[in-house]
Write a protein that holds these residues in place. Structure first.
Motif, PDB file in Angstrom:
ATOM      1  N   UNK A 138      -0.992   0.194  -6.272  1.00  0.00           N
ATOM      2  CA  UNK A 138      -0.571   0.139  -4.873  1.00  0.00           C
ATOM      3  C   UNK A 138      -1.712  -0.363  -3.982  1.00  0.00           C
ATOM      4  N   UNK A 147       2.210   1.786  -9.817  1.00  0.00           N
ATOM      5  CA  UNK A 147       1.673   0.473 -10.162  1.00  0.00           C
ATOM      6  C   UNK A 147       2.831  -0.375 -10.709  1.00  0.00           C
ATOM      7  N   UNK A 169      -6.040   4.832  -3.053  1.00  0.00           N
ATOM      8  CA  UNK A 169      -4.679   4.568  -2.599  1.00  0.00           C
ATOM      9  C   UNK A 169      -4.169   5.790  -1.846  1.00  0.00           C
ATOM     10  N   UNK A 178      -0.414   4.694 -14.023  1.00  0.00           N
ATOM     11  CA  UNK A 178      -0.902   4.616 -12.641  1.00  0.00           C
ATOM     12  C   UNK A 178      -2.428   4.623 -12.617  1.00  0.00           C
ATOM     13  N   UNK A 224       5.163   0.795 -17.790  1.00  0.00           N
ATOM     14  CA  UNK A 224       5.776   1.992 -18.360  1.00  0.00           C
ATOM     15  C   UNK A 224       6.104   2.994 -17.256  1.00  0.00           C
ATOM     16  N   UNK A 225       7.230   3.703 -17.361  1.00  0.00           N
ATOM     17  CA  UNK A 225       8.301   3.460 -18.325  1.00  0.00           C
ATOM     18  C   UNK A 225       9.175   2.287 -17.888  1.00  0.00           C
ATOM     19  N   UNK A 241      -1.820   7.639  -2.464  1.00  0.00           N
ATOM     20  CA  UNK A 241      -1.171   8.663  -3.273  1.00  0.00           C
ATOM     21  C   UNK A 241      -2.060   9.246  -4.354  1.00  0.00           C
ATOM     22  N   UNK A 290       0.805  -1.229   0.000  1.00  0.00           N
ATOM     23  CA  UNK A 290       0.000   0.000   0.000  1.00  0.00           C
ATOM     24  C   UNK A 290       0.840   1.281   0.000  1.00  0.00           C
ATOM     25  N   UNK A 312       3.675   7.692 -17.240  1.00  0.00           N
ATOM     26  CA  UNK A 312       3.650   6.987 -15.975  1.00  0.00           C
ATOM     27  C   UNK A 312       2.356   7.292 -15.225  1.00  0.00           C
ATOM     28  N   UNK A 359      -0.896  -6.439 -13.789  1.00  0.00           N
ATOM     29  CA  UNK A 359      -0.790  -4.995 -13.594  1.00  0.00           C
ATOM     30  C   UNK A 359      -1.495  -4.635 -12.284  1.00  0.00           C
ATOM     31  N   UNK A 375      -0.918  11.691  -7.261  1.00  0.00           N
ATOM     32  CA  UNK A 375      -1.591  11.386  -8.513  1.00  0.00           C
ATOM     33  C   UNK A 375      -2.985  12.017  -8.440  1.00  0.00           C
TER      34      UNK A 375
END
Lengths: 509, 266
Positions: free
Chosen positions: A157, A135, B250, B240, A180-181, B252, A130, B236, A154, B192
Motif C-alpha cells: 500500500x 499488497x 503504511x 503483506x 496470496x491468497x 495499516x 495508500x 496473507x 508486488x 498488520x
C-alpha cells in the motif's frame, strides 16, 4: 472436348509445379503463398511478434472503464506505451441495496481496459493506493515471462512498481492480481482485459464494448440488503452467491445497458475473471457472426454460444438487423436469472419484418395442458353467456398470465430488478386508470418508466394479439394479486379502448 | 458540540507534555510457548514444526500515545529527524507534528506509519524486541478459550472478515478486541504488525531454510506453501509484510513488542 481438356490441364499444372520446385530454389516461396490462400499460415506466435525497438515518443495508453473500450491504436510501428494502473479497495454496489468490498484495478470491476499493438514495448506502472490494506500485484496473461509480471509488480500500500515487457503475442488477454491468497484477490474483482492488436489492427466495426464475467461469494444471501462480506468457504466450494457481468447486477441494465443501432456492427470483448466458473456466453436473439474463440487469432463463424474459460476471453462480432433489447447471459441459465448474470444490449432503429415479424399468430394450443386451460374456457363461456364473475376472470387471468406475461414479469409478479418492472405491489399500476393499463397492454411500452422507485428503460412489445376477454381477465388477475389493491377490468372496457386505438406499430397481428 | 471531560480535552491539546502521563506503560502477557508448533511457513529442516520458547508479549499494539512518549525521550526517532534510510518520508505523517498527535492520530489508536527500524528501536527502548514470526503466529493461533484455535472455521472467518473490510475508516482504539486465552488483544482485526524476522521470510541472503523468495508472489505458489486453508488466511499477513522494505511505513502496519520471559531474561 472440354470435359477431356480439364484433367489434362491439371496434369500439366502439376507437372509445371513439380519442375519448378525441383529446378529452381527461388521459385519455392510461391508455393506457401498459394496454399496460404486456402488455409492461412500461422502467425508465428511470439517468435514473429518482435518488430524491433520502439519508435517515436512514448505514448500513454488510454485506459477505459467497462463497458467502454479504448480506440484503436492506429499505429503502424512498434511504440513504447506507458500504462498507469491504480489499485483501489472500494465499497461498491454489487446488487441494488447490497454493497461489497471490491479490490479493483482502476476503481472498477473489471479493471481498466488496456489496448496496445503487437510488438509494443509496455512500461507498466502499478500503483497501490495508500488507503489499501493489502499488497497487490498484476499477472498479465499477455506478458511473456515468469509470473506474467507478478514477480516484478508486488506492491505494498502506498507504493508503485514498474516493469516493462514487449507484447509479443496478439490477442485479448486476461490480467489479474496474483497475490496470496490469489483466489480471494480474484474473487474480489481483481481482473481485467488487455488487447494486443494484430499489427494490421482489428477489422473495423461501429461499436466496441467490454464485458467481463465474474463469480462472487458472500456470507449473505442473494440480494440480501446491506453489506455482503466475502465467504471463503463458499468460494472453496465453488458455490457463488452472484454471477455477474461487470461486477454488479445493474452494471449493464436499465440506463447502463449498452446500445447500438440497426445496421451497425458490434464487437464485444468478453473476458471471464472467474475465480471458479466457466461461462457459456450467449446473446439472446443474436448469432455471433464471428467469434475469436479463446481470444486468439482464428475466428469461428455463426456461433450461438461460446465457452469462455475462467482466466480466458473471446472477441465476438455481429451485425444488427432487428431493433429491440437483447439479453446477454451465461447460458448456464440459473446463473442468469437467479444469480445476476444478465446484461442488456439495446438496439434502436427501424424494424424489418422480412427478417423478424414479431408475433404473427397466437392461437390456443392446449395439447395435454387442456385441463390447466379449463379456467380460460370456463371464463370464455361465461363471458359469452354474460354471466362472467370476477372470480372466473381471476382464475382465467392467472392461467393466461402464466402463459404470456410471466416470462418477463415472473410468475410472482416481481419482475427482474433493473430489467423487467414488477407488477407486484406496483405503484405504477396503482396510479394508472383501467384505460391506461389496457392501452399499455395493447400498445406495449418503450422508454423510461419508474416503478416502485426504480427506473426501467426497456421494451414491452404490444400484446394486441390477446382478445378483449383475455386482456380483461389478465388485468383483473393482476389487480387482485400481490397486494395490488383489487379492482376489475371488463372486456367492454378493452373493446372501447381498442376501437379508439390505432393498431400499434409492431403489434402481433 | 459535546464537551470533553477535562482530563481528555487536556490530553487532546497538551500533546507531548502530558503524553507520557497518558500513555500507560505497556502491559505484558505471559505465553507458555510450545515445543512443537506447526507454522504456516515450511521450515525445511523441521517439517514446518518450530519450538516456541516461553515469552512475553505486549497485550495490545503500541498506541500513538506510547510511541509519542518514546519519540519525546528519543529525539533521533522524531519525524523529520529520523534518517530516511530508516524511516521513509511518510513516517508518522498523520501526526500533526513531530511531538503532537492531532485529530488523525488519537492517543489510544495503534501507531501506524512506522518503519520496521523505528519499531525495533521502540522495543529496544523497552528492553524488549519485536516478536519473531513464529512467536507472533503462535500467539495469533489462540482464541478466547484455546491455545490453538486454527482448526475452527470461526477463527478463520474472523481474520477474513477483517480482510474484506476496506481501510478507509479510522482505526479502532487498541484493546477493544476480545482478549484471548493469554490476555492478548487485537492480534487480528486491527493492524498488520511488524515481526523481527519479517525480511527473512522472503528476502534472505540464505534461503536454504526458508521459502523460495519468489514463492509467495505467484498464483499457485501461495497455495502450495500452505498445508491447509486455515493457513491461507495467515499467509496473507506474510504476503503483506513481505511486500514491505524495512524503512517502509503504511497506514495499516503497526507493531507490538515481545521479550523473553522473566526467568530467561538476564
Amino acid at each position: 472436348m472440354k470435359s477431356s481438356t480439364l484433367p489434362n490441364a491439371i496434369v500439366l499444372a502439376c507437372a509445371l509445379a513439380l519442375s519448378a520446385c525441383s529446378s529452381q530454389d527461388s521459385a519455392t516461396p510461391a508455393a506457401p503463398a498459394s496454399t496460404a490462400a486456402a488455409a492461412p499460415a500461422d502467425t508465428g506466435g511470439s517468435l514473429k511478434g518482435d518488430f524491433g525497438p520502439p519508435q517515436g515518443e512514448p505514448v500513454h495508453a488510454i485506459l477505459t472503464s467497462p463497458p467502454q473500450v479504448p480506440p484503436p491504436t492506429n499505429r503502424k510501428a512498434p511504440a513504447k506505451v506507458i500504462v498507469d494502473l491504480e489499485v483501489r479497495e472500494l465499497d461498491l454496489e454489487i446488487a441494488e441495496g447490497v454493497t461489497y468490498t471490491f479490490w479493483t484495478f482502476g476503481g472498477t470491476v473489471p479493471g481498466s481496459f488496456i489496448r496496445v499493438r503487437q510488438g509494443d514495448t509496455v512500461e507498466f506502472h502499478l500503483h497501490n493506493h495508500p488507503e489499501s490494506k493489502m499488497p497487490h500485484n498484476i499477472d498479465l496473461h499477455g506478458v511473456t515471462g515468469p509470473g506474467g509480471g507478478a514477480a516484478s509488480s508486488f506492491t505494498a500500500p502506498g507504493h508503485s512498481s514498474q516493469f516493462t515487457f514487449k507484447a509479443l503475442n496478439q490477442g485479448v488477454f486476461v490480467y489479474h492480481c496474483a497475490t496470496a491468497p490469489v483466489g480471494m484477490h480474484v474473487a474480489n474483482g481483481m481482473y481485467g482485459l488487455i488487447l494486443v492488436e494484430p499489427p494490421e489492427g482489428m477489422p473495423k466495426v461501429d461499436k466496441e464494448y467490454y464485458v467481463m464475467q465474474g463469480d462472487f461469494y458472500t456470507t449473505t444471501k442473494y440480494r440480501e440488503k446491506g453489506f455482503a462480506p466475502f465467504d471463503m468457504q463458499k468460494a472453496i466450494d465453488e458455490n457463488p452467491t452472484y454471477v455477474l457481468f461487470n461486477g454488479a447486477e445493474t452494471a449493464l441494465t436499465g440506463d447502463r445497458a449498452i446500445t447500438a443501432s440497426v445496421g451497425q456492427s458490434v464487437r464485444l470483448y468478453v473476458g471471464n475473471g472467474g475465480p471458479n466458473l466457466v461461462s457459456s456466453f450467449h446473446l439472446i436473439g443474436e448469432i455471433f457472426d464471428k467469434v475469436w474463440y479463446e481470444g486468439g487469432t482464428r475466428f469461428q463463424e455463426n456461433v450461438q454460444t461460446t465457452l469462455i474459460p475462467s482466466g480466458g476471453a473471446m472477441i465476438a462480432d455481429f451485425h444488427l438487423e432487428v431493433h429491440g433489447s437483447y439479453l446477454m447471459v451465461d447460458h448456464s441459465i440459473f446463473r442468469a436469472f437467479n444469480k445476476g448474470a444478465l446484461g442488456i444490449l439495446k438496439v434502436d432503429g427501424p424494424e424489418d419484418k422480412a427478417i423478424y415479424s414479431g408475433k404473427e399468430i397466437d392461437s390456443a394450443y392446449l395439447g395435454d395442458k387442456a385441463a390447466s386451460m379449463a379456467s380460460v374456457q370456463t371464463a370464455a363461456k361465461s363471458s359469452a353467456a354474460g354471466t362472467l364473475s370476477k372470480e372466473e376472470q381471476i382464475n382465467a387471468g392467472k392461467t393466461l398470465f402464466a402463459g404470456t406475461c410471466s416470462v418477463c414479469h415472473q410468475e410472482s409478479g416481481a419482475g427482474l430488478p433493473g430489467v423487467f418492472p414488477p407488477l407486484a405491489k406496483s405503484d405504477y399500476l396503482a396510479t394508472s386508470s383501467n384505460d391506461e393499463v389496457i392501452k399499455l397492454v395493447l400498445n406495449g411500452l418503450t422508454g423510461v418508466v419508474k416503478v416502485n422507485g426504480q427506473e426501467y428503460n426497456s421494451v414491452m412489445p404490444p400484446m394486441s394479439q390477446l382478445n378483449d376477454d383475455e386482456i380483461a381477465n389478465i388485468l383483473t388477475y393482476v389487480k387482485n394479486s400481490w397486494d395490488n389493491g383489487g379492482g376489475q377490468v371488463t372486456a367492454a372496457e378493452v373493446t372501447a379502448v381498442r376501437s379508439g386505438t390505432p393498431r400499434a406499430e409492431g403489434a402481433a397481428h | 458540540m459535546e464537551k470533553l471531560p477535562p482530563d481528555q480535552s487536556a490530553v487532546a491539546v497538551a500533546g507531548a507534555a502530558c503524553a507520557s502521563a497518558f500513555a500507560a506503560e505497556p502491559e505484558w502477557a505471559t505465553l507458555p510457548g510450545a515445543e512443537s508448533f506447526t507454522s504456516v511457513l515450511r521450515f525445511e529442516d523441521s517439517d514446518g514444526k518450530v519450538r516456541v520458547a516461553p515469552f512475553e508479549l505486549m497485550t495490545t499494539p503500541v498506541s500513538n500515545a506510547q510511541f509519542l512518549a518514546f519519540v519525546t525521550t528519543h529525539a533521533e526517532w522524531r519525524r523529520g529527524t529520523a534518517p530516511v534510510i530508516f524511516a521513509e518520508a511518510r513516517y508518522l505523517e498523520h501526526w500533526s507534528g513531530p511531538l503532537s498527535l492531532g485529530a488523525q492520530a488519537l492517543p489510544q489508536q495503534p501507531v501506524t506509519q512506522v518503519s520496521w527500524f523505528a519499531a525495533q528501536a521502540y522495543c529496544e527502548a523497552q528492553d524488549a524486541r519485536l516478536p519473531t514470526w513464529a512467536e507472533w503466529e503462535y500467539a495469533a493461533a489462540a482464541d478466547a478459550t484455546r491455545n490453538d484455535a486454527r482448526s475452527d472455521p470461526e477463527w478463520r472467518e474472523r481474520i477474513l472478515a477483517w480482510y474484506s473490510k476496506p481501510s478507509n475508516e479510522a482505526l479502532a482504539l487498541v484493546g477493544q478486541g476480545e482478549a484471548d486465552i493469554h490476555g492478548v488483544h487485537d492480534l487480528h482485526g486491527l493492524v498488520w504488525e511488524w515481526v523481527e524476522d519479517y525480511a527473512a521470510m522472503l528476502v534472505s541472503s540464505d534461503n536454504r531454510q526458508q521459502l523460495d523468495p519468489d514463492l509467495l508472489q505467484f498464483c499457485g505458489a501461495g497455495a502450495l506453501s500452505t498445508d491447509d486453508r486455515e493457513n491461507y488466511a495467515v499467509l496473507m499477513r506474510i504476503a503483506m509484510l513481505s511486500a514491505l522494505e524495512a524503512d517502509d511505513t503504511t497506514g495499516n502496519v503497526g507493531f507490538r513488542c515481545a521479550r523473553d520471559s522473566a526467568g530467561a531474561r538476564p
